[in-house]
Scaffold this motif. Structure first.
Motif, PDB file in Angstrom:
ATOM      1  N   GLY A 116       0.813  -1.205   0.000  1.00  0.00           N
ATOM      2  CA  GLY A 116       0.000   0.000   0.000  1.00  0.00           C
ATOM      3  C   GLY A 116       0.847   1.256   0.000  1.00  0.00           C
ATOM      4  O   GLY A 116       0.537   2.231  -0.699  1.00  0.00           O
ATOM      5  N   GLU A 117       1.921   1.246   0.779  1.00  0.00           N
ATOM      6  CA  GLU A 117       2.827   2.399   0.811  1.00  0.00           C
ATOM      7  C   GLU A 117       3.466   2.620  -0.556  1.00  0.00           C
ATOM      8  O   GLU A 117       3.592   3.752  -1.034  1.00  0.00           O
ATOM      9  N   THR A 118       3.850   1.540  -1.208  1.00  0.00           N
ATOM     10  CA  THR A 118       4.496   1.633  -2.522  1.00  0.00           C
ATOM     11  C   THR A 118       3.531   2.128  -3.592  1.00  0.00           C
ATOM     12  O   THR A 118       3.890   2.944  -4.442  1.00  0.00           O
ATOM     13  N   MET A 119       2.287   1.646  -3.544  1.00  0.00           N
ATOM     14  CA  MET A 119       1.312   1.953  -4.595  1.00  0.00           C
ATOM     15  C   MET A 119       0.452   3.172  -4.283  1.00  0.00           C
ATOM     16  O   MET A 119      -0.341   3.605  -5.123  1.00  0.00           O
ATOM     17  N   GLY A 120       0.572   3.702  -3.085  1.00  0.00           N
ATOM     18  CA  GLY A 120      -0.210   4.880  -2.732  1.00  0.00           C
ATOM     19  C   GLY A 120      -1.672   4.605  -2.496  1.00  0.00           C
ATOM     20  O   GLY A 120      -2.541   5.410  -2.841  1.00  0.00           O
ATOM     21  N   ILE A 121      -1.974   3.446  -1.887  1.00  0.00           N
ATOM     22  CA  ILE A 121      -3.354   3.096  -1.582  1.00  0.00           C
ATOM     23  C   ILE A 121      -3.442   2.725  -0.103  1.00  0.00           C
ATOM     24  O   ILE A 121      -2.525   2.114   0.452  1.00  0.00           O
ATOM     25  N   THR A 122      -4.518   3.127   0.544  1.00  0.00           N
ATOM     26  CA  THR A 122      -4.693   2.852   1.970  1.00  0.00           C
ATOM     27  C   THR A 122      -5.035   1.386   2.185  1.00  0.00           C
ATOM     28  O   THR A 122      -5.964   0.855   1.560  1.00  0.00           O
ATOM     29  N   VAL A 123      -4.284   0.715   3.029  1.00  0.00           N
ATOM     30  CA  VAL A 123      -4.572  -0.666   3.403  1.00  0.00           C
ATOM     31  C   VAL A 123      -5.086  -0.675   4.838  1.00  0.00           C
ATOM     32  O   VAL A 123      -4.421  -0.175   5.749  1.00  0.00           O
ATOM     33  N   VAL A 124      -6.262  -1.220   5.023  1.00  0.00           N
ATOM     34  CA  VAL A 124      -6.873  -1.321   6.350  1.00  0.00           C
ATOM     35  C   VAL A 124      -6.529  -2.688   6.927  1.00  0.00           C
ATOM     36  O   VAL A 124      -6.942  -3.717   6.379  1.00  0.00           O
ATOM     37  N   PRO A 125      -5.758  -2.733   8.013  1.00  0.00           N
ATOM     38  CA  PRO A 125      -5.429  -4.028   8.622  1.00  0.00           C
ATOM     39  C   PRO A 125      -6.650  -4.619   9.318  1.00  0.00           C
ATOM     40  O   PRO A 125      -7.292  -3.961  10.137  1.00  0.00           O
ATOM     41  N   GLY A 126      -6.983  -5.841   8.973  1.00  0.00           N
ATOM     42  CA  GLY A 126      -8.192  -6.436   9.530  1.00  0.00           C
ATOM     43  C   GLY A 126      -8.085  -7.932   9.720  1.00  0.00           C
ATOM     44  O   GLY A 126      -7.043  -8.562   9.481  1.00  0.00           O
ATOM     45  N   VAL A 127      -9.176  -8.509  10.163  1.00  0.00           N
ATOM     46  CA  VAL A 127      -9.278  -9.945  10.383  1.00  0.00           C
ATOM     47  C   VAL A 127     -10.755 -10.313  10.314  1.00  0.00           C
ATOM     48  O   VAL A 127     -11.630  -9.467  10.551  1.00  0.00           O
ATOM     49  N   GLU A 128     -11.056 -11.547   9.954  1.00  0.00           N
ATOM     50  CA  GLU A 128     -12.429 -12.057   9.985  1.00  0.00           C
ATOM     51  C   GLU A 128     -12.453 -13.239  10.947  1.00  0.00           C
ATOM     52  O   GLU A 128     -11.851 -14.281  10.676  1.00  0.00           O
ATOM     53  N   ILE A 129     -13.134 -13.050  12.068  1.00  0.00           N
ATOM     54  CA  ILE A 129     -13.136 -14.049  13.135  1.00  0.00           C
ATOM     55  C   ILE A 129     -14.347 -14.966  13.009  1.00  0.00           C
ATOM     56  O   ILE A 129     -15.479 -14.514  12.854  1.00  0.00           O
ATOM     57  N   SER A 130     -14.082 -16.264  13.085  1.00  0.00           N
ATOM     58  CA  SER A 130     -15.131 -17.282  12.955  1.00  0.00           C
ATOM     59  C   SER A 130     -15.795 -17.537  14.301  1.00  0.00           C
ATOM     60  O   SER A 130     -15.118 -17.822  15.291  1.00  0.00           O
ATOM     61  N   THR A 131     -17.120 -17.451  14.331  1.00  0.00           N
ATOM     62  CA  THR A 131     -17.877 -17.718  15.549  1.00  0.00           C
ATOM     63  C   THR A 131     -19.117 -18.528  15.186  1.00  0.00           C
ATOM     64  O   THR A 131     -19.410 -18.747  14.003  1.00  0.00           O
ATOM     65  N   VAL A 132     -19.861 -18.930  16.201  1.00  0.00           N
ATOM     66  CA  VAL A 132     -21.115 -19.664  15.987  1.00  0.00           C
ATOM     67  C   VAL A 132     -22.179 -19.112  16.931  1.00  0.00           C
ATOM     68  O   VAL A 132     -21.905 -18.845  18.104  1.00  0.00           O
ATOM     69  N   ALA A 133     -23.391 -18.934  16.398  1.00  0.00           N
ATOM     70  CA  ALA A 133     -24.543 -18.549  17.215  1.00  0.00           C
ATOM     71  C   ALA A 133     -25.774 -19.238  16.649  1.00  0.00           C
ATOM     72  O   ALA A 133     -26.017 -19.193  15.443  1.00  0.00           O
ATOM     73  N   GLY A 134     -26.524 -19.884  17.510  1.00  0.00           N
ATOM     74  CA  GLY A 134     -27.727 -20.569  17.051  1.00  0.00           C
ATOM     75  C   GLY A 134     -27.452 -21.628  16.011  1.00  0.00           C
ATOM     76  O   GLY A 134     -28.276 -21.885  15.131  1.00  0.00           O
ATOM     77  N   GLY A 135     -26.284 -22.276  16.097  1.00  0.00           N
ATOM     78  CA  GLY A 135     -25.927 -23.322  15.144  1.00  0.00           C
ATOM     79  C   GLY A 135     -25.473 -22.812  13.791  1.00  0.00           C
ATOM     80  O   GLY A 135     -25.255 -23.606  12.877  1.00  0.00           O
ATOM     81  N   THR A 136     -25.320 -21.504  13.655  1.00  0.00           N
ATOM     82  CA  THR A 136     -24.939 -20.903  12.376  1.00  0.00           C
ATOM     83  C   THR A 136     -23.572 -20.242  12.480  1.00  0.00           C
ATOM     84  O   THR A 136     -23.258 -19.599  13.485  1.00  0.00           O
TER      85      THR A 136
END
Length: 282
Positions: free
Chosen positions: A52-72
């Motif tokens: 992102g620094e090289t290309m001049g684009i904003t990179v948002v650091p993130g994560v997708e956390i796996s959870t379960v609720a109601g069997g889903t």
């Protein structure tokens, strides 16, 4: 006016592209920002930030956390997390162990159904070898099923075997989404509920909002226009940040899964709102 795609995956989880390529594709799509949100790992963030620094684009650091609720399966996105936090890294490692167990159970179920598939087969279908802090997910198993000739496409693999109504679907015990919201906040991040249209648990949104949820992924590649209007109304009523994401996983067998980077996007204002939510934390 610039836009952001706030949901993409890389080789660190079940995407097919290295993080640098996600950033390049975001730039090619005319975006101002792209988030790296791999499943239960932050292994792709450093590379993406450098790109992102090289290309001049904003990179948002993130994560997708796996959870379960109601069997889903319920997925909670975390933005602007402290991805070097040892506490967060230890917690993500715990989630990856659960993910590995789920993969074993899926393969056992497939074998019971007469589909001879092993983890070695799945690993053999990967483009690159996996590091300890990276993940293997259902798209990898689906790809192996295609390569073995058991199904004709990724979508067929999920429809027949790996999706919620599939014959080999399993859902071992996982943390609840409330816990993921807490973990993200403790890592200095901003929690957002991913693709709510896939869950049919709208009551959960208000419940999570009371416990620190800050945003809702209103615009997603698997949402219909009617769902997007529905969740926009909910987000506005609850005062949640409205986000959008392609959920890009790269291309397999000539098909992009879920959609190309930039297919769902939101104004850069959403990125600013996420930063403000992070900075306004007590």
């Amino acid at each position: 006016m610039q836009y952001a795609d706030l949901h993409t995956h890389t080789l660190a989880s079940d995407g097919t592209q290295p993080p640098t390529e996600n950033v390049r594709l975001a730039l090619a799509a005319g975006l101002g920002a792209v988030a790296i949100t791999d499943h239960d790992t932050v292994a792709g963030i450093e590379e993406a930030l450098k790109a992102g620094e090289t290309m001049g684009i904003t990179v948002v650091p993130g994560v997708e956390i796996s959870t379960v609720a109601g069997g889903t399966d319920i997925h909670v996105l975390g933005y602007f997390i402290d991805y070097r936090s040892t506490q967060l890294l230890d917690r993500l490692e715990e989630l990856r162990r659960t993910r590995d167990r789920r993969n074993e159970l899926i393969l056992e179920r497939l074998n019971e159904l007469g589909l001879q598939l092993t983890m070695d087969d799945v690993i053999a279908s990967l483009k690159v070898s996996k590091k300890a802090d990276e993940t293997i997910g259902r798209p990898h198993i689906a790809d192996a099923l295609v390569r073995k000739g058991y199904v004709g496409s990724m979508s067929e693999a999920f429809d027949r075997y790996l999706g919620k109504d599939g014959a080999a679907y399993v859902n071992p015990p996982r943390i609840e989404p409330q816990t993921a919201v807490q973990w993200i906040r403790e890592a200095g991040g901003v929690p957002v509920l991913a693709h709510p249209g896939l869950y049919d648990q709208d009551g959960l949104i208000a419940e999570l909002a009371e416990q620190g949820l800050a945003g809702l992924e209103v615009y997603h590649s698997d949402h219909t226009p009617e769902q997007e209007a529905h969740y926009l109304a909910i987000a506005e009523r609850l005062g949640l940040i409205v986000t959008a994401g392609s959920d890009f996983h790269g291309e397999r067998n000539g098909v992009v899964f879920h959609a190309p980077i930039g297919a769902r996007k939101v104004e850069m204002k959403a990125v600013e709102q996420l930063i403000q939510a992070k900075e306004s934390r007590p």
